[in-house]
Design a protein around this motif. Structure first.
Motif, PDB file in Angstrom:
ATOM      1  N   MET A 403       0.811  -1.203   0.000  1.00  0.00           N
ATOM      2  CA  MET A 403       0.000   0.000   0.000  1.00  0.00           C
ATOM      3  C   MET A 403       0.855   1.268   0.000  1.00  0.00           C
ATOM      4  O   MET A 403       0.513   2.268  -0.645  1.00  0.00           O
ATOM      5  CB  MET A 403      -0.943  -0.019   1.211  1.00  0.00           C
ATOM      6  CG  MET A 403      -1.881   1.180   1.324  1.00  0.00           C
ATOM      7  SD  MET A 403      -1.167   2.567   2.244  1.00  0.00           S
ATOM      8  CE  MET A 403      -1.143   1.906   3.904  1.00  0.00           C
ATOM      9  N   TYR A 404       1.981   1.255   0.708  1.00  0.00           N
ATOM     10  CA  TYR A 404       2.839   2.432   0.718  1.00  0.00           C
ATOM     11  C   TYR A 404       3.310   2.788  -0.692  1.00  0.00           C
ATOM     12  O   TYR A 404       3.358   3.967  -1.071  1.00  0.00           O
ATOM     13  CB  TYR A 404       4.058   2.195   1.604  1.00  0.00           C
ATOM     14  CG  TYR A 404       3.790   2.214   3.093  1.00  0.00           C
ATOM     15  CD1 TYR A 404       2.725   2.923   3.631  1.00  0.00           C
ATOM     16  CD2 TYR A 404       4.627   1.540   3.969  1.00  0.00           C
ATOM     17  CE1 TYR A 404       2.493   2.951   4.996  1.00  0.00           C
ATOM     18  CE2 TYR A 404       4.410   1.563   5.344  1.00  0.00           C
ATOM     19  CZ  TYR A 404       3.343   2.270   5.845  1.00  0.00           C
ATOM     20  OH  TYR A 404       3.127   2.290   7.198  1.00  0.00           O
ATOM     21  N   ALA A 405       3.673   1.781  -1.460  1.00  0.00           N
ATOM     22  CA  ALA A 405       4.116   2.036  -2.833  1.00  0.00           C
ATOM     23  C   ALA A 405       2.966   2.564  -3.683  1.00  0.00           C
ATOM     24  O   ALA A 405       3.167   3.437  -4.555  1.00  0.00           O
ATOM     25  CB  ALA A 405       4.692   0.762  -3.450  1.00  0.00           C
ATOM     26  N   ASP A 406       1.754   2.075  -3.438  1.00  0.00           N
ATOM     27  CA  ASP A 406       0.590   2.601  -4.154  1.00  0.00           C
ATOM     28  C   ASP A 406       0.390   4.079  -3.856  1.00  0.00           C
ATOM     29  O   ASP A 406       0.102   4.885  -4.758  1.00  0.00           O
ATOM     30  CB  ASP A 406      -0.672   1.840  -3.746  1.00  0.00           C
ATOM     31  CG  ASP A 406      -0.692   0.410  -4.242  1.00  0.00           C
ATOM     32  OD1 ASP A 406       0.092   0.072  -5.156  1.00  0.00           O
ATOM     33  OD2 ASP A 406      -1.499  -0.379  -3.710  1.00  0.00           O
ATOM     34  N   ARG A 407       0.519   4.444  -2.587  1.00  0.00           N
ATOM     35  CA  ARG A 407       0.219   5.819  -2.183  1.00  0.00           C
ATOM     36  C   ARG A 407       1.340   6.790  -2.547  1.00  0.00           C
ATOM     37  O   ARG A 407       1.085   7.943  -2.921  1.00  0.00           O
ATOM     38  CB  ARG A 407       0.001   5.878  -0.667  1.00  0.00           C
ATOM     39  CG  ARG A 407      -1.229   5.136  -0.160  1.00  0.00           C
ATOM     40  CD  ARG A 407      -2.521   5.835  -0.550  1.00  0.00           C
ATOM     41  NE  ARG A 407      -3.651   5.228   0.124  1.00  0.00           N
ATOM     42  CZ  ARG A 407      -4.386   4.232  -0.361  1.00  0.00           C
ATOM     43  NH1 ARG A 407      -4.079   3.722  -1.557  1.00  0.00           N
ATOM     44  NH2 ARG A 407      -5.420   3.756   0.312  1.00  0.00           N
ATOM     45  N   LEU A 408       2.595   6.356  -2.413  1.00  0.00           N
ATOM     46  CA  LEU A 408       3.726   7.274  -2.535  1.00  0.00           C
ATOM     47  C   LEU A 408       4.592   7.044  -3.761  1.00  0.00           C
ATOM     48  O   LEU A 408       5.422   7.896  -4.088  1.00  0.00           O
ATOM     49  CB  LEU A 408       4.617   7.162  -1.292  1.00  0.00           C
ATOM     50  CG  LEU A 408       3.967   7.422   0.058  1.00  0.00           C
ATOM     51  CD1 LEU A 408       4.978   7.234   1.175  1.00  0.00           C
ATOM     52  CD2 LEU A 408       3.359   8.816   0.114  1.00  0.00           C
ATOM     53  N   GLY A 409       4.432   5.889  -4.419  1.00  0.00           N
ATOM     54  CA  GLY A 409       5.377   5.475  -5.434  1.00  0.00           C
ATOM     55  C   GLY A 409       6.498   4.681  -4.786  1.00  0.00           C
ATOM     56  O   GLY A 409       6.834   4.882  -3.609  1.00  0.00           O
ATOM     57  N   ALA A 410       7.090   3.783  -5.545  1.00  0.00           N
ATOM     58  CA  ALA A 410       8.083   2.864  -4.976  1.00  0.00           C
ATOM     59  C   ALA A 410       9.289   3.592  -4.395  1.00  0.00           C
ATOM     60  O   ALA A 410       9.844   3.181  -3.374  1.00  0.00           O
ATOM     61  CB  ALA A 410       8.537   1.864  -6.042  1.00  0.00           C
ATOM     62  N   GLY A 411       9.704   4.704  -5.019  1.00  0.00           N
ATOM     63  CA  GLY A 411      10.889   5.412  -4.544  1.00  0.00           C
ATOM     64  C   GLY A 411      10.704   5.981  -3.152  1.00  0.00           C
ATOM     65  O   GLY A 411      11.512   5.742  -2.241  1.00  0.00           O
TER      66      GLY A 411
END
Length: 551
Positions: A403-411
């Motif tokens: 979910m973090y990658a969904d919200r913020l992008g993988a970087g």
């Protein structure tokens, strides 16, 4: 002016008699090879080897044969919402819902089974895990509960799906920031419906939920909790009731925080009147990443905004200055990089006003502290800020496809929860769960920190364990507790743990040794996939508060 006071354990009758525990492994810096321990009343009296234990055997009141079990300090969970945890344990828990349809079915079944409830309470839904990838609509909720009042918190507790009937109980809520005619509520609208929902809970229901949560904590080997209460989270009655119950009944110790910003010294008198040890906890500077309310410098990857700011640096500085002058620990909830930056700016201004050493002495706290930067890490170390972190957040929502990658992008997601960098910089870490956001599961938290989804953020299992035991006590100003040495309070847990191992000091991966020559106390092997230890007994102040049958 108030003088600084050191928080003391709640007053309970001291146990009498002496107990010898022998034939196991005792995790103690006093003796890394200890196999026995003597407890005298509520205090650790001796730690040592099996051979030396023979000299105590005839002089104690009772002997516990450990049969190879591990004895450790009891865990401290440094961020808990006890009543909400109890309701999640005993009520509608949607954390296991496999889909939106499943969540609605469970909600309808729960409503049918609870016809007398004035407001239906539930927790734990997470649309990011569902195939539908969307939240329930108000119409769907109304249909599921037959038009009754319903309050369902998202897993992060920073938004809630509610029914129309609950909205109708809260005048003016439709004009509050964060209201949406169909989507879950956030911000002030969420706080308003939460107050209304919990106001419908009877004192008996609340006490039953609190007892359930405290018993569950004891079953997990937890001997102390930091309750993060506040006017937007629970209520004054909830906090005072919990502290009274914990002081009167056997169970984990509870230390309360009250999250209300101070604008005058009298505001801090009220914090003390409530029995809280600090004016902090979930004093919101921002919200959460999952609900798109964490305050960021750059917009979300999946939403065209940067989140929500509840407190500015000037307000933070005023609160910190007043708390420091009064000798009272302060704290803030800050997750996004912009929110954490505002805290740092506020602390810097407060330090300029009252002096750096006075600020450092009180060990002011920041809850969560997820999206840190090198500059904010350095500032935490400079000002002595305690980072109260939740490794289970990374286990639940981290990784390239979480979910973090969904919200913020993988970087940006890879930058979250940099525990190793914080530890190297000298930032004190203390571990917790934020239950019911993630479960009361201390060994799971230690594993999550040692096996962070981003390898460069991992810390050793020993460092994580210490942050979840001794660190929790240091965070409230008690440096003599959370470790099994002579003279320390007898707060400990006995574990069915399997083989003990030592993590190699320069590795952040599954590199374990059973070589006793390390001179370091061993811990259970926490490699992912292996079973976690289970508590056989939990003791607080020399009193057994949990014992597993036949354990």
């Amino acid at each position: 002016m108030h003088r600084t006071s050191t928080p003391q354990p709640p007053a309970t009758p001291a146990p009498t008699g002496t107990v010898l525990l022998r034939g196991g492994a005792v995790y103690s810096p006093a003796d890394p090879f200890a196999t026995a321990m003597v407890v005298d009343g509520g205090t650790v009296a001796w730690v040592g080897s099996e051979g030396a234990a023979d000299s105590f055997a005839d002089g104690v009141d009772s002997v516990i044969q450990l049969e190879g079990a591990l004895v450790t300090p009891a865990f401290t969970d440094a961020h808990v919402h006890t009543t909400a945890t109890g309701f999640a344990l005993t009520g509608l828990d949607l954390s296991g819902a496999a889909s939106l349809a499943d969540a609605l079915t469970r909600t309808a079944e729960y409503a049918a089974a609870r016809p007398a409830d004035r407001v239906l309470l539930g927790h734990g839904w997470d649309e990011s895990r569902w195939p539908e990838r969307r939240t329930p609509t108000r119409a769907e909720l109304d249909e599921a509960v037959g038009g009754r009042p319903l309050y369902l918190t998202r897993t992060d507790v920073h938004s809630a799906a509610v029914s129309t009937a609950l909205l109708d109980l809260v005048p003016g809520v439709r004009d509050e920031p964060g209201f949406d005619p169909q989507a879950p509520l956030t911000r002030d609208a969420h706080h308003a419906v939460r107050r209304a929902a919990y106001a419908a809970v009877t004192p008996a229901q609340r006490a039953a939920a609190q007892r359930a949560a405290l018993l569950h904590a004891a079953e997990q080997g937890i001997g102390a909790l930091h309750e993060c209460a506040g006017p937007d989270i629970s209520s004054e009655d909830d906090l005072t009731g919990l502290l009274a119950l914990a002081a009167a009944e056997s169970g984990p110790r509870v230390f309360g925080y009250w999250a209300q910003a101070a604008s005058a010294p009298a505001d801090l008198d009220r914090v003390r009147d409530l029995g809280a040890i600090g004016a902090g906890g979930d004093l919101f500077v921002d919200g959460s990443i999952g609900s798109h309310t964490a305050c960021l410098h750059a917009p979300y990857a999946d939403a065209p905004h940067t989140g929500v700011s509840y407190l500015d640096a000037e307000t933070i500085a005023r609160h910190l200055t007043l708390c420091t002058q009064a000798g009272l620990q302060a704290g803030f909830h800050a997750i996004g990089d912009a929110a954490i930056g505002a805290v740092v700016d506020g602390v810097r201004a407060a330090a300029a006003a009252v002096g750096l050493e006075r600020v450092r002495a009180l060990r002011h706290r920041v809850e969560h502290a997820e999206l840190m930067t090198p500059a904010t890490i350095a500032a935490f170390a400079e000002f002595g800020l305690v980072a109260s972190v939740q490794p289970a957040f990374d286990a639940a929502w981290g990784g390239e496809h979480g979910m973090y990658a969904d919200r913020l992008g993988a970087g940006r997601a890879r930058d979250l929860n940099p525990f190793a960098a914080m530890t190297r910089a000298g930032v004190p870490l203390v571990l917790g769960s934020d239950s019911p956001v993630t479960p009361l599961d201390p060994w799971g938290a230690v594993r999550a920190a040692a096996f962070h989804r981003t390898p460069e953020h991992r810390v050793s299992a020993r460092a994580a364990f210490n942050a979840h035991t001794r660190g929790g006590w240091r965070a409230i100003g008690r440096d003599d507790t959370g470790v099994l040495v002579p003279g320390a309070p007898a707060d400990y847990a006995v574990w069915n743990s399997g083989d003990l191992v030592v993590q190699a000091p320069d590795e952040r991966v599954a590199n374990w040794s059973t070589d006793p020559r390390s001179g370091t106390p061993g811990l259970p092997d926490l490699t992912p996939g292996r079973p976690l230890p289970s508590a056989l007994r939990t003791v607080v102040g020399g009193r057994t508060v949990f014992e597993r049958p036949n354990g």
